[in-house]
Design a protein around this motif. Structure first.
Motif, PDB file in Angstrom:
ATOM      1  N   SER A   1       0.831  -1.208   0.000  1.00 40.40           N
ATOM      2  CA  SER A   1       0.000   0.000   0.000  1.00 40.40           C
ATOM      3  C   SER A   1       0.866   1.259   0.000  1.00 40.40           C
ATOM      4  N   GLY A   2       2.014   1.224   0.670  1.00 43.73           N
ATOM      5  CA  GLY A   2       2.931   2.373   0.678  1.00 43.73           C
ATOM      6  C   GLY A   2       3.499   2.655  -0.704  1.00 43.73           C
ATOM      7  N   VAL A   3       3.881   1.605  -1.411  1.00 42.34           N
ATOM      8  CA  VAL A   3       4.416   1.766  -2.770  1.00 42.34           C
ATOM      9  C   VAL A   3       3.326   2.325  -3.684  1.00 42.34           C
ATOM     10  N   LEU A   4       2.136   1.735  -3.622  1.00 43.31           N
ATOM     11  CA  LEU A   4       1.045   2.171  -4.493  1.00 43.31           C
ATOM     12  C   LEU A   4       0.598   3.597  -4.173  1.00 43.31           C
ATOM     13  N   TYR A   5       0.595   3.942  -2.899  1.00 45.83           N
ATOM     14  CA  TYR A   5       0.250   5.310  -2.512  1.00 45.83           C
ATOM     15  C   TYR A   5       1.211   6.309  -3.151  1.00 45.83           C
ATOM     16  N   ARG A   6       2.512   6.008  -3.088  1.00 44.80           N
ATOM     17  CA  ARG A   6       3.510   6.921  -3.647  1.00 44.80           C
ATOM     18  C   ARG A   6       3.432   6.979  -5.177  1.00 44.80           C
ATOM     19  N   ILE A   7       3.116   5.850  -5.813  1.00 46.42           N
ATOM     20  CA  ILE A   7       2.935   5.860  -7.273  1.00 46.42           C
ATOM     21  C   ILE A   7       1.772   6.786  -7.627  1.00 46.42           C
ATOM     22  N   GLU A   8       0.680   6.658  -6.894  1.00 52.23           N
ATOM     23  CA  GLU A   8      -0.479   7.525  -7.153  1.00 52.23           C
ATOM     24  C   GLU A   8      -0.127   8.990  -6.912  1.00 52.23           C
ATOM     25  N   LYS A   9       0.610   9.258  -5.860  1.00 50.54           N
ATOM     26  CA  LYS A   9       0.988  10.637  -5.530  1.00 50.54           C
ATOM     27  C   LYS A   9       1.821  11.273  -6.649  1.00 50.54           C
ATOM     28  N   HIS A  10       2.777  10.520  -7.196  1.00 55.29           N
ATOM     29  CA  HIS A  10       3.679  11.066  -8.209  1.00 55.29           C
ATOM     30  C   HIS A  10       3.172  10.922  -9.642  1.00 55.29           C
ATOM     31  N   LEU A  11       2.434   9.845  -9.929  1.00 53.33           N
ATOM     32  CA  LEU A  11       2.081   9.547 -11.317  1.00 53.33           C
ATOM     33  C   LEU A  11       0.577   9.517 -11.585  1.00 53.33           C
ATOM     34  N   GLY A  12      -0.236   9.562 -10.552  1.00 55.29           N
ATOM     35  CA  GLY A  12      -1.679   9.627 -10.735  1.00 55.29           C
ATOM     36  C   GLY A  12      -2.404   8.318 -10.437  1.00 55.29           C
ATOM     37  N   LEU A  13      -3.704   8.428 -10.211  1.00 53.34           N
ATOM     38  CA  LEU A  13      -4.534   7.280  -9.844  1.00 53.34           C
ATOM     39  C   LEU A  13      -4.589   6.224 -10.942  1.00 53.34           C
ATOM     40  N   GLN A  14      -4.778   6.640 -12.186  1.00 47.99           N
ATOM     41  CA  GLN A  14      -4.864   5.672 -13.279  1.00 47.99           C
ATOM     42  C   GLN A  14      -3.562   4.888 -13.415  1.00 47.99           C
ATOM     43  N   PHE A  15      -2.440   5.570 -13.271  1.00 50.51           N
ATOM     44  CA  PHE A  15      -1.138   4.913 -13.345  1.00 50.51           C
ATOM     45  C   PHE A  15      -1.032   3.875 -12.229  1.00 50.51           C
ATOM     46  N   ARG A  16      -1.429   4.264 -11.017  1.00 54.84           N
ATOM     47  CA  ARG A  16      -1.392   3.347  -9.878  1.00 54.84           C
ATOM     48  C   ARG A  16      -2.227   2.104 -10.165  1.00 54.84           C
ATOM     49  N   GLN A  17      -3.444   2.294 -10.690  1.00 53.50           N
ATOM     50  CA  GLN A  17      -4.332   1.173 -10.956  1.00 53.50           C
ATOM     51  C   GLN A  17      -3.735   0.219 -11.986  1.00 53.50           C
ATOM     52  N   GLU A  18      -3.091   0.772 -13.001  1.00 51.75           N
ATOM     53  CA  GLU A  18      -2.471  -0.071 -14.031  1.00 51.75           C
ATOM     54  C   GLU A  18      -1.295  -0.875 -13.467  1.00 51.75           C
ATOM     55  N   VAL A  19      -0.486  -0.242 -12.626  1.00 52.02           N
ATOM     56  CA  VAL A  19       0.637  -0.962 -11.997  1.00 52.02           C
ATOM     57  C   VAL A  19       0.089  -2.038 -11.067  1.00 52.02           C
ATOM     58  N   GLU A  20      -0.923  -1.698 -10.288  1.00 48.90           N
ATOM     59  CA  GLU A  20      -1.500  -2.640  -9.321  1.00 48.90           C
ATOM     60  C   GLU A  20      -2.034  -3.895 -10.003  1.00 48.90           C
TER      61      GLU A  20
END
Length: 188
Positions: free
Chosen positions: A146-165
């Motif tokens: 969750s920490g990694v995904l939170y930081r991805i969303e913070k820097h790259l956006g929600l859609q980017f986070r969802q695709e990585v997840e």
């Protein structure tokens, strides 16, 4: 030699003659203690270790000239950051390629909490992963998925986070320390 950045915990120099970047680390005492106790790899040695791991899964990293405990020397990659590249082009394919690249890093068991466009270079249609001293392949991490995904969303956006997840398999995640202690408490 030109000083490019001088911060409290790290300095970056550029040797124009040799076309090399030199990073010198001056960590806080708490981090030094973790290095001495082998709870974490020294930053210069960790950079070299992570570069080798990423190269083994087919990713591009800077060529390393020298790696010491508190120093790393890399050859210049004459390329813009991914942020600079995207600011100056309309290339629609780069973001999907970056999603796959980040997912492959995470699926290889390597964790990083600062994925953003400035930590990648773009040259000849290839993405290069840079600033590797902060990457970790430890069995234990202080923050989990969750920490990694939170930081991805913070820097790259929600859609980017969802695709990585979607692409990040759960089996590749190092154990979060608190999760490990909960599992141990459950064992009787």
């Amino acid at each position: 030699m030109t000083c490019l950045k001088k911060e409290k915990n790290r300095s970056v120099y550029y040797d124009e003659e040799k076309k090399q970047y030199i990073k010198i680390f001056t960590p806080k005492f708490e981090l030094k203690l973790k290095y001495w106790l082998h709870l974490r790899k020294y930053p210069g040695l960790n950079f070299a270790h992570i570069a080798k791991r990423l190269q083994n899964v087919g990713l591009n990293t800077p060529s390393i000239t020298a790696a010491e405990k508190y120093k790393i020397v890399t050859q210049e990659i004459d390329a813009p950051t991914l942020e600079e590249y995207l600011d100056n082009t309309n290339d629609q394919t780069v973001e999907s390629r970056l999603v796959e690249l980040i997912a492959s890093i995470l699926n290889s068991g390597i964790i990083f909490f600062d994925f953003h466009y400035r930590n990648f270079l773009y040259k000849d249609k290839e993405i290069y992963v840079i600033d590797l001293e902060g990457y970790c392949d430890s069995v234990f991490v202080s923050r989990g998925r969750s920490g990694v995904l939170y930081r991805i969303e913070k820097h790259l956006g929600l859609q980017f986070r969802q695709e990585v997840e979607k692409r990040w398999t759960k089996t590749s995640l190092p154990l979060k320390l608190s999760d490990m202690f909960q599992k141990l408490r459950g064992i009787k």
